[in-house]
Design an enzyme around this catalytic site. Structure first.
Site, short mmCIF file in Angstrom:
data_model
loop_
_atom_site.label_atom_id
_atom_site.label_comp_id
_atom_site.label_asym_id
_atom_site.label_seq_id
_atom_site.Cartn_x
_atom_site.Cartn_y
_atom_site.Cartn_z
CG HIS A 243 -2.24 0.67 1.11
ND1 HIS A 243 -3.36 -0.01 -0.05
CD2 HIS A 243 -2.73 1.79 1.46
CE1 HIS A 243 -4.21 0.76 0.39
NE2 HIS A 243 -4.02 1.75 0.90
NE ARG A 246 -4.93 2.60 -3.29
CZ ARG A 246 -5.70 2.85 -4.35
NH1 ARG A 246 -5.46 2.84 -5.66
NH2 ARG A 246 -6.91 3.09 -4.10
#
Length: 303
Positions: A243, A246
């Protein structure tokens, strides 16, 4: 086989009778627990098999669907209570929530990597190993396209339009979006395909982009473990996960001057409010910008 419905019923009974919770509080606990149970059902995980990594992914998914950090903290608090009960009642020998961290309350940007740190991550990969080019492609696609890890593991060859430099992504709620893919990510994919083409692939797995050594598609946990190990190899001190890449994608776009609505569309966020987290610039950077550019702070030669 553990009776999961029985565990949940026993837990609700425990909250009602032993912790003497009111009807409203009990309902709130059950709603929050339902979020976890829905997630486990989607991931085909049993309560007895849940790991810390699974719960970290669940926590990340709460952010992805736009749940406020305060609500995330409340949900995770309820999850901790549930697994303590599961352990105390003998359904498990351990408590997987012991090291589970809650999100920070406030408007702080999540941990991000600079482009230079992403480069270090990729350069630390041993390309003499069969999975080397695969891992480089994974990191580059996550960083270049801003995909959720769940979107990455489900990425298919039929979703790639490399000549047009786009990938088709199936996001939350089965919503499709087209995301541009960088020339560097395309290059890393082509290197990986040279290795992939020599593999024996399991029937039914032929269309998945990223495979393990047994020819089956990867899981979220495999990617989490790989990225954490690679960060250690690259001597990156930050605590990172898939993550993080991202977040790094979105932050790099914002710093480059991209419109917030454009970033929202690329990330597949339902609510612009979820994307607005990236507008909170570190205060030290903000102070430096003011010192350098505000006319009242520019040095003058007084005589």
């Amino acid at each position: 086989m553990i009776d999961q419905k029985g565990i949940v019923k026993a837990y609700v009974r425990y909250l009602k009778l032993q912790r003497n919770m009111s009807g409203n509080t009990l309902d709130a606990y059950q709603r929050d627990l339902r979020k976890l149970l829905d997630y486990l059902e989607h991931e085909q995980l049993a309560i007895s098999d849940v790991t810390l990594a699974d719960l970290e992914h669940f926590s990340a998914s709460l952010h992805d669907i736009g749940i406020h950090p305060r609500s995330q903290c409340r949900i995770l608090s309820g999850i901790r209570s549930f697994f303590k009960f599961v352990q105390l009642d003998g359904y498990r020998d351990d408590d997987p929530t012991e090291l589970l961290e809650s999100p920070q309350i406030g408007d702080h940007l999540p941990e991000v990597l600079t482009t230079q740190e992403v480069d270090r991550l990729e350069e630390s990969i041993d390309l003499s190993k069969w999975e080397g080019h695969r891992n480089r492609a994974i990191i580059e696609v996550l960083f270049s396209c801003g995909l959720r890890v769940s979107e990455l593991v489900n990425l298919k060859l039929s979703d790639l339009y490399l000549d047009e430099e786009y990938v088709r992504v199936l996001g939350k709620g089965s919503k499709e979006r087209l995301v541009p893919i960088s020339p560097k990510a395309i290059q890393e994919l082509r290197f990986w395909f040279n290795v992939r083409n020599l593999m024996k692939i399991k029937p039914g797995e032929e269309d998945y982009v990223f495979l393990n050594r047994r020819g089956a598609h990867l899981t979220r946990t495999m990617i989490l473990i790989m990225i954490k190990a690679q960060a250690k190899e690259a001597r990156i001190q930050k605590t990172i996960s898939p993550h993080t890449l991202r977040h790094s994608f979105a932050t790099a776009l914002l710093e480059g001057g991209a419109d917030l609505r454009f970033i929202q569309a690329l990330l597949g966020h339902e609510d612009i409010g979820t994307t607005e987290i990236y507008t909170h610039i570190d205060t030290s950077t903000l102070r430096q910008e003011i010192l350098e550019h505000h006319p009242r702070n520019k040095k003058t030669n007084l005589k």
